[in-house]
Design an enzyme around this catalytic site. Structure first.
Site, short mmCIF file in Angstrom:
data_model
loop_
_atom_site.label_atom_id
_atom_site.label_comp_id
_atom_site.label_asym_id
_atom_site.label_seq_id
_atom_site.Cartn_x
_atom_site.Cartn_y
_atom_site.Cartn_z
N ASP A 71 -18.76 -11.96 -1.41
CA ASP A 71 -18.01 -11.18 -0.64
C ASP A 71 -17.72 -11.88 0.70
O ASP A 71 -16.91 -11.28 1.60
CB ASP A 71 -18.59 -9.90 -0.69
CG ASP A 71 -20.13 -9.94 0.20
OD1 ASP A 71 -20.05 -9.39 1.41
OD2 ASP A 71 -20.71 -10.61 0.04
N THR B 172 -29.41 -13.09 -0.92
CA THR B 172 -30.34 -13.27 0.27
C THR B 172 -31.31 -12.28 0.39
O THR B 172 -32.26 -12.42 1.01
CB THR B 172 -29.40 -13.56 1.51
OG1 THR B 172 -28.52 -14.49 1.52
CG2 THR B 172 -30.29 -13.94 2.99
N LYS C 186 -34.69 -10.63 8.32
CA LYS C 186 -35.58 -11.11 9.34
C LYS C 186 -35.11 -11.99 10.40
O LYS C 186 -35.00 -11.75 11.44
CB LYS C 186 -36.71 -11.57 8.61
CG LYS C 186 -37.42 -10.98 7.69
CD LYS C 186 -38.89 -11.62 7.10
CE LYS C 186 -38.52 -12.58 6.14
NZ LYS C 186 -38.02 -12.11 4.83
N GLU C 187 -34.13 -12.87 9.86
CA GLU C 187 -33.26 -13.77 10.73
C GLU C 187 -32.31 -12.93 11.54
O GLU C 187 -32.30 -13.55 12.81
CB GLU C 187 -32.58 -14.83 9.84
CG GLU C 187 -33.44 -15.69 9.02
CD GLU C 187 -34.00 -14.95 7.82
OE1 GLU C 187 -33.68 -13.98 7.35
OE2 GLU C 187 -34.79 -15.85 7.07
N ASP D 1 -25.62 -8.23 -2.15
CA ASP D 1 -24.53 -7.25 -0.94
C ASP D 1 -23.35 -7.46 -0.59
O ASP D 1 -22.89 -8.85 -0.17
CB ASP D 1 -25.68 -7.61 0.20
CG ASP D 1 -27.03 -7.04 -0.02
OD1 ASP D 1 -27.92 -7.80 0.18
OD2 ASP D 1 -27.20 -5.97 -0.41
N HIS E 214 -39.09 -5.58 9.25
CA HIS E 214 -38.25 -5.69 8.10
C HIS E 214 -39.00 -5.09 7.02
O HIS E 214 -38.23 -4.54 6.12
CB HIS E 214 -38.20 -7.13 7.82
CG HIS E 214 -37.01 -7.42 6.65
ND1 HIS E 214 -37.33 -7.90 5.51
CD2 HIS E 214 -35.81 -7.47 6.70
CE1 HIS E 214 -36.39 -8.17 4.74
NE2 HIS E 214 -35.39 -7.54 5.54
N ASP F 110 -23.66 -12.61 -6.39
CA ASP F 110 -24.24 -12.38 -5.13
C ASP F 110 -24.29 -10.85 -5.29
O ASP F 110 -23.92 -10.21 -6.06
CB ASP F 110 -23.19 -12.58 -4.19
CG ASP F 110 -23.56 -11.87 -2.67
OD1 ASP F 110 -24.59 -12.01 -2.08
OD2 ASP F 110 -22.35 -11.00 -2.21
N GLY G 95 -29.91 -12.76 6.03
CA GLY G 95 -31.47 -12.60 5.87
C GLY G 95 -31.66 -11.51 6.92
O GLY G 95 -31.50 -11.80 8.16
N ALA H 270 -40.52 -2.29 7.13
CA ALA H 270 -40.06 -0.80 7.17
C ALA H 270 -38.60 -0.39 6.67
O ALA H 270 -38.35 0.15 6.13
CB ALA H 270 -40.28 -0.33 8.67
N LYS H 271 -37.77 -1.52 7.03
CA LYS H 271 -36.18 -1.67 6.80
C LYS H 271 -35.94 -1.49 5.32
O LYS H 271 -35.33 -0.64 4.76
CB LYS H 271 -35.71 -2.61 7.42
CG LYS H 271 -34.14 -2.61 7.18
CD LYS H 271 -33.97 -3.85 6.09
CE LYS H 271 -32.60 -3.77 5.65
NZ LYS H 271 -32.16 -4.54 4.69
C1 XBP Z 1 -26.80 -10.32 2.30
C2 XBP Z 1 -27.52 -10.47 3.50
C3 XBP Z 1 -28.99 -9.78 3.36
C4 XBP Z 1 -28.58 -8.30 3.52
C5 XBP Z 1 -29.87 -7.45 4.16
O1 XBP Z 1 -27.14 -10.81 1.15
O2 XBP Z 1 -27.36 -11.40 4.24
O3 XBP Z 1 -29.54 -10.09 4.57
O4 XBP Z 1 -27.64 -8.25 4.60
O5 XBP Z 1 -30.81 -7.63 3.26
P1 XBP Z 1 -26.18 -11.31 0.08
P2 XBP Z 1 -32.31 -8.19 3.74
O6 XBP Z 1 -24.86 -11.10 0.27
O7 XBP Z 1 -26.52 -12.72 -0.28
O8 XBP Z 1 -26.68 -10.55 -1.20
O9 XBP Z 1 -32.51 -7.23 5.18
O10 XBP Z 1 -33.27 -7.95 2.63
O11 XBP Z 1 -32.19 -9.54 4.05
MG MG Z 2 -22.99 -10.80 0.11
#
Ligand code: XBP
Ligand code: MG
Length: 255
Positions: free
Chosen positions: A182, A122, A53-54, A11, A81, A9, A51, A83-84
């Site tokens: 995580d 994600t 956007k979600e 993030d 999203h 993973d 996600g 812009a973010k």
């Molecule tokens: C973590 C998520 C992502 C990030 C934000 O992804 O859920 O949505 O929080 O990134 P993972 P985005 O732990 O699966 O790597 O705004 O690009 O979604």
């Molecule tokens: Mg993660």
């Protein structure tokens, strides 16, 4: 049992990125004049929705709006999203977010044995590219043979789809691979895909339930950042999770 691949993973696992994501969301909201600002408490709650956007859509659903106001905001989610993602990838590309302890070491150890490496995340490919380029440079493309991410699957974590896609692209069976996560959503996704999973929580996920994890550690550790109380707690060989001990712990767990 053979170990053919490690699937990571991004993030929270490769790097502790969610504060950077939260800051980027707030910068985008300010730039686009929505008047929103997500506190750490807000974001802890919103993070249960995977996600970006979600997550924005969930925030809009929580607001007291007319149908027309809600529809107008929903129509602007892609713009918000995008812009973010510009704000986030710029900060990460500048090196603001390091890899977590032990990640670079374990990637090298695994690659040295011929074990393949993949990503199942994600977040967007843009964000992953920015993080890998800033932390591993050109080696990243040599290390990670498969990157499964973002909108490549319709059902995001906790659905198993992104892990099943990574396994498919690897051409590896789930019982010949290990996942690293995580969060509870990530653990559920990896477990549902049939993967024995190592969990290294962060501040954002430390209160999650990890009962189904194969191994839970505060982080992977390394000689410069040894894990307190190891060896002796979960680890037997050294005060960090080595590839050799990872393999034997999984072997024992699955035998
Ligand atoms: C973590 C998520 C992502 C990030 C934000 O992804 O859920 O949505 O929080 O990134 P993972 P985005 O732990 O699966 O790597 O705004 O690009 O979604
Ligand atoms: Mg993660």
């Amino acid at each position: 049992m053979r170990l053919d691949a490690l699937i990571f993973d991004v993030d929270g696992t490769l790097a502790d990125t969610e504060e950077a994501h939260r800051t980027a969301f707030n910068l985008a909201f300010e730039q686009l004049g929505t008047g929103w600002k997500w506190s750490r408490t807000d974001y802890l709650r919103l993070l249960s929705t995977t996600g970006g956007k979600e997550r924005i859509a969930r925030h809009i659903a929580s607001l007291d709006l007319t149908d027309g106001e809600r529809a107008e905001l929903i129509a602007r989610i892609p713009q918000m999203h995008a812009a973010k993602t510009r704000f986030y990838s710029a900060v990460v590309r500048d090196g603001a977010v390091p890899l977590r302890p032990g990640i670079a070491r374990l990637l090298d150890e695994a690659a040295t044995t011929g074990c393949r490496l993949a990503i199942a995340s994600t977040t967007t490919a843009v964000n992953i590219d920015a993080l890998l380029h800033a932390t591993l440079g050109t080696r990243a493309l040599e290390l990670f043979g498969v990157i499964a991410c973002g909108d490549q699957v319709a059902a995001k974590k906790p659905a198993p789809d992104i892990y099943l896609l990574a396994l498919q692209h690897l051409g590896v069976r789930a019982d010949h691979a290990i996942a690293f996560e995580d969060s509870a959503n990530g653990l559920r996704a990896a477990t549902a895909a049939g993967l024995w999973t190592v969990v290294t929580p962060t501040f954002w996920t430390e209160d999650h339930n990890f009962d189904d994890a194969g191994l839970v550690l505060p982080q992977l550790g390394d000689p410069q950042t040894p894990l307190a109380g190891e060896p002796g707690g979960r680890l037997r060989e050294c005060a960090w999770l080595s590839f050799a001990e990872l393999s034997s712990l999984r072997e024992e767990a699955l035998s």
